[in-house]
Design a protein around this motif. Structure first.
Motif, PDB file in Angstrom:
ATOM      1  N   SER A   4       0.805  -1.063   0.051  1.00 14.37           N
ATOM      2  CA  SER A   4      -0.049  -0.142  -0.096  1.00 14.37           C
ATOM      3  C   SER A   4       1.136   1.092  -0.009  1.00 14.37           C
ATOM      4  N   THR A   5       0.254   2.284  -0.459  1.00 15.60           N
ATOM      5  CA  THR A   5       1.019   3.707  -0.457  1.00 15.60           C
ATOM      6  C   THR A   5      -0.192   4.698  -0.151  1.00 15.60           C
ATOM      7  N   ALA A  26      -3.305  -2.829  -2.570  1.00 10.75           N
ATOM      8  CA  ALA A  26      -3.285  -4.197  -3.419  1.00 10.75           C
ATOM      9  C   ALA A  26      -4.460  -4.969  -2.709  1.00 10.75           C
ATOM     10  N   GLN A  27      -5.106  -5.573  -3.868  1.00 11.50           N
ATOM     11  CA  GLN A  27      -6.121  -6.585  -3.254  1.00 11.50           C
ATOM     12  C   GLN A  27      -5.988  -7.844  -4.232  1.00 11.50           C
ATOM     13  N   ALA A  28      -6.797  -8.683  -3.873  1.00 13.70           N
ATOM     14  CA  ALA A  28      -6.845 -10.130  -4.850  1.00 13.70           C
ATOM     15  C   ALA A  28      -7.081  -9.662  -6.282  1.00 13.70           C
ATOM     16  N   VAL A  32      -6.571  -0.933  -6.020  1.00 11.93           N
ATOM     17  CA  VAL A  32      -7.689  -0.192  -5.456  1.00 11.93           C
ATOM     18  C   VAL A  32      -7.263   1.443  -5.095  1.00 11.93           C
ATOM     19  N   VAL A  33      -7.858   2.239  -5.726  1.00  9.60           N
ATOM     20  CA  VAL A  33      -7.570   3.782  -5.136  1.00  9.60           C
ATOM     21  C   VAL A  33      -8.697   4.221  -4.398  1.00  9.60           C
ATOM     22  N   GLN A  34      -8.359   4.321  -3.366  1.00  8.08           N
ATOM     23  CA  GLN A  34      -9.325   4.863  -2.122  1.00  8.08           C
ATOM     24  C   GLN A  34      -9.027   6.157  -1.424  1.00  8.08           C
ATOM     25  N   THR A  35     -10.139   6.998  -1.190  1.00  8.35           N
ATOM     26  CA  THR A  35     -10.008   8.125  -0.534  1.00  8.35           C
ATOM     27  C   THR A  35     -10.477   8.145   1.056  1.00  8.35           C
TER      28      THR A  35
END
Length: 126
Positions: A4-5, A26-28, A32-35
């Motif tokens: 993750s970053t 990272a996901q399976a 994914v880009v989340q806020t």
């Protein structure tokens, strides 16, 4: 360990007191880009911006979201990175954006009108 970053931004200009965290995780089967954003002192709102299988596409979306925050007057408050694939924070784009964002905030601060009030000390005793 998951990859993750995360970049944490704050905006405390004027009456604003907001935070904005952007994560690339990272996901399976992909990325994914989340806020997570809101006013300081609140629980805030979580939102998924994009879910893709390609790291380069996800990182481009992540960088675009980060640059959008800088353009809107937020300042970078912190970084968390345990992703071996990520580009270091000190990319030329980020190095140019941070001073520009700080200079813009300073210019907005300096352009505000200061109102002064003159008070006659003798009128205070009447």
């Amino acid at each position: 360990m998951s990859q993750s970053t995360t970049r944490n931004y704050i905006n405390q200009s004027g009456t604003s007191n907001k935070f904005y965290n952007i994560s690339l995780n990272a996901q399976a089967g992909g990325w994914v880009v989340q806020t997570h954003y809101g006013r300081m002192g609140t629980t805030g709102t979580n939102r998924v911006l994009q879910t893709v299988t390609s790291y380069s596409i996800a990182f481009a979306a992540f960088e675009a979201a980060c640059n959008k925050r800088l353009a809107r007057g937020y300042t970078l408050a912190g970084v968390s990175d345990n992703n071996p694939n990520s580009v270091p924070l000190a990319t030329p784009m980020v190095r140019q954006a941070l001073p520009a964002a700080k200079a813009e905030q300073l210019a907005r601060f300096n352009s505000r009108t200061v109102h002064s009030i003159e008070v006659n000390p003798m009128s205070l005793f009447l």
